[in-house]
Design a protein around this motif. Structure first.
Motif, short mmCIF file in Angstrom:
data_model
loop_
_atom_site.label_atom_id
_atom_site.label_comp_id
_atom_site.label_asym_id
_atom_site.label_seq_id
_atom_site.Cartn_x
_atom_site.Cartn_y
_atom_site.Cartn_z
N THR A 1 -11.79 -1.40 12.56
CA THR A 1 -12.88 -1.45 11.57
C THR A 1 -14.21 -1.00 12.17
O THR A 1 -14.91 -0.17 11.59
N ALA B 1 -10.02 -1.96 8.61
CA ALA B 1 -9.39 -0.66 8.90
C ALA B 1 -8.39 -0.88 10.02
O ALA B 1 -8.74 -1.40 11.07
N GLU C 1 -14.23 2.67 13.06
CA GLU C 1 -14.26 3.46 11.83
C GLU C 1 -15.65 3.47 11.21
O GLU C 1 -16.12 4.47 10.70
N ASP D 1 0.84 -1.20 0.00
CA ASP D 1 0.00 0.00 0.00
C ASP D 1 0.88 1.25 0.00
O ASP D 1 1.72 1.40 0.90
N PRO E 1 -9.56 -4.73 1.87
CA PRO E 1 -10.04 -3.35 2.01
C PRO E 1 -11.18 -3.17 3.01
O PRO E 1 -11.49 -2.05 3.38
N THR E 2 -11.80 -4.28 3.45
CA THR E 2 -12.88 -4.11 4.43
C THR E 2 -12.31 -3.88 5.83
O THR E 2 -13.02 -3.49 6.75
N ARG F 1 -6.20 0.99 5.14
CA ARG F 1 -7.13 -0.03 4.64
C ARG F 1 -6.30 -0.89 3.69
O ARG F 1 -6.08 -0.50 2.54
N ASP G 1 -7.03 -3.42 14.99
CA ASP G 1 -8.20 -3.46 14.11
C ASP G 1 -9.21 -2.41 14.58
O ASP G 1 -9.77 -2.52 15.66
#
Ligand code: ADP
Length: 448
Positions: free
Chosen positions: A204, A183, A207, A156, A180-181, A175, A202
């Motif tokens: 996610t 965060a 977010e 990335d 990509p799911t 991400r 994590d």
């Protein structure tokens, strides 16, 4: 007698006693059978001792090739002491090695049980070790990837830029391209000159909630925009009505108009903030002529001040790569705050100059100032030192939050110094990477 000397004597003594025995036997043989016989006997005995020492020396050599406690040779004479000592030393080092291994294994088990991902990297960002959570977060395998550069495995661009930036004060929100799911909040802790820990968490769920909150605020603000425009329009029509309304009604309508435009400003600021926060809004890459912007802001400041302040500005001829609208909004907020929080007769200076390798837009006022305990919280949404004063002067409580976000998007920083009753100094610093080559103008100076 020192311990060392005693130990040496203990090793040498058996050999020395054997030499004495040889001498005694040789003397006895000499007395009975003559000197020649004594010499032969002494030679024979010394030869036997020599052969014995050679034998133990070869045993020692062989053992040193593959030293282990179980195969340590037994000895005779001085060699008993030597082998005993070797045994003790070997045993102590095996015990401490085992203890070290156990400690390391326990340490790794503990780190493996953490909910955070941990990757140990060297100065070249090569993976030394990582826990299973980090394997999962980055999509790597310790067994296969140990010794490889993490930036070759996690491709990335944001991650590579972060890892090579050496600026680890703020965590990176990542991400991963591979997932990509997810965060991830990535932090780097430099714990030895040549080693760092990369920690991943994590975020996610957090977010997702934050995105929901942002969407909600953006949607509400958007929905309020149209009704507010209509209300404002009708209020204006009513105020302009012919024949004019009576004085009392006009006063009420003007109060309504004031509050309605305050609401409009609030809605606009909220929309601006959610645009700035939305990750999908890319930063435009304008060539921003900051000296021209400073001149514009100075004119605006004069209009806002309406002659109540002494206003000056000076700008060095540096341009910036970034969003003109965002920078204008951020610098404009700092300028309008200075006007709003500086009583009549005060002095306000706008400056654009080089600082710390980058450049800084600076607003200095001789206004009411801010007590030190408020400074760390000023950029929070709706944080105001004096709520009623902010409202009276048309503030929304979102100005400095906007400034902070704009600067973050430009990799800059907001620096605030202030003293109650003496005034404030707000500096919006932008890094060298944002600066464009200087244009042809000499620094332009203007005074009120
Ligand atoms: P507001 O719309 O209330 O001005 P801001 O986010 O722009 O909101 O500023 C937050 C608070 O910081 C203000 O309410 C004010 O108390 C304080 N502040 C900002 N700028 C200045 C300044 N130049 N002098 C004194 N106080 C300031």
């Amino acid at each position: 007698m020192s311990g060392e000397l005693r130990r040496r004597i203990r090793v040498i003594l058996p050999a020395f006693i054997r030499l004495l025995i040889v001498a005694a036997v040789a003397l006895a043989v000499g007395a009975g059978f003559g000197t020649e016989a004594a010499l032969w006997v002494a030679l024979g005995m010394l030869g036997a001792f020599f052969a014995l020492h050679l034998h133990y020396l070869s045993l020692l050599g062989a053992w040193l090739e593959q030293p282990s406690l179980s195969s340590i040779p037994g000895g005779w004479g001085s060699w008993t002491e030597v082998f005993n000592r070797l045994y003790k030393t070997r045993r102590a080092s095996e015990i401490s090695a085992r203890r070290l291994e156990e400690n390391e294994a326990r340490f790794r088990r503990t780190i493996s049980a953490l909910p955070e991902g941990i990757v140990l990297v060297d100065a070249a960002l090569q993976i030394e070790w990582c826990n299973p959570v980090a394997e999962q977060h980055f999509g790597i395998r310790l067994q296969a990837d140990q010794g490889l550069r993490i930036t070759n495995l996690v491709r990335d661009p944001a991650f590579i830029a972060y890892m090579t930036s050496n600026a680890f004060d703020e965590p990176l929100l990542l991400r991963p391209l591979a997932n990509p799911t997810l965060a991830l909040s990535v932090r780097v802790i430099e714990f030895e000159p040549a080693r760092s820990i990369i920690m991943t968490r994590d975020v996610t769920q957090a977010e997702r909630l934050d995105a929901m909150r942002r969407d909600f605020v953006a949607n509400v603000s958007h929905e309020l925009r149209t009704p507010l425009t209509v209300v404002n329009g009708f209020l204006e029509t009513l105020l302009d009505a012919q024949p004019p309304l009576d004085e009392l009604r006009q006063r009420h309508l003007r109060l309504m108009q004031e509050q309605a435009s305050r609401m409009s400003r609030l809605v606009e600021d909220l929309l601006m903030l959610s645009r700035l926060e939305a990750e999908e809004t890319p930063l435009v890459d304008d060539d921003v002529d900051v000296p021209a912007l400073v001149a514009e802001l100075e004119a605006e400041a004069r209009a806002l001040s309406a002659g109540r302040h002494d206003i000056a500005s000076h700008a060095e001829p540096m341009r910036v790569r970034g969003s003109r609208d965002e920078l204008r909004s951020a610098f404009g907020n700092l300028m309008s705050n200075a006007i709003r929080y500086t009583p009549s007769g005060g002095r306000i200076t706008l400056a654009w100059r080089a600082q710390d390798g980058g450049a800084v837009f600076e607003v200095t006022d001789t206004g009411i100032g801010i007590a030190a305990e408020h400074l760390p919280r000023l950029t929070e949404r709706f944080y105001r030192v004096d709520r009623s004063r902010s409202r009276e002067t048309g503030g929304t409580g979102l100005g400095l939050a906007i400034v902070k976000h704009v600067l973050m998007r430009h990799q800059g920083r907001l620096l605030i110094e202030s003293e109650v009753g003496r005034g404030s100094n707000f500096r919006a610093w932008l890094p060298a990477a944002r600066l464009r080559a200087a244009d042809e103008h000499a620094p332009l100076k203007r005074a009120a």
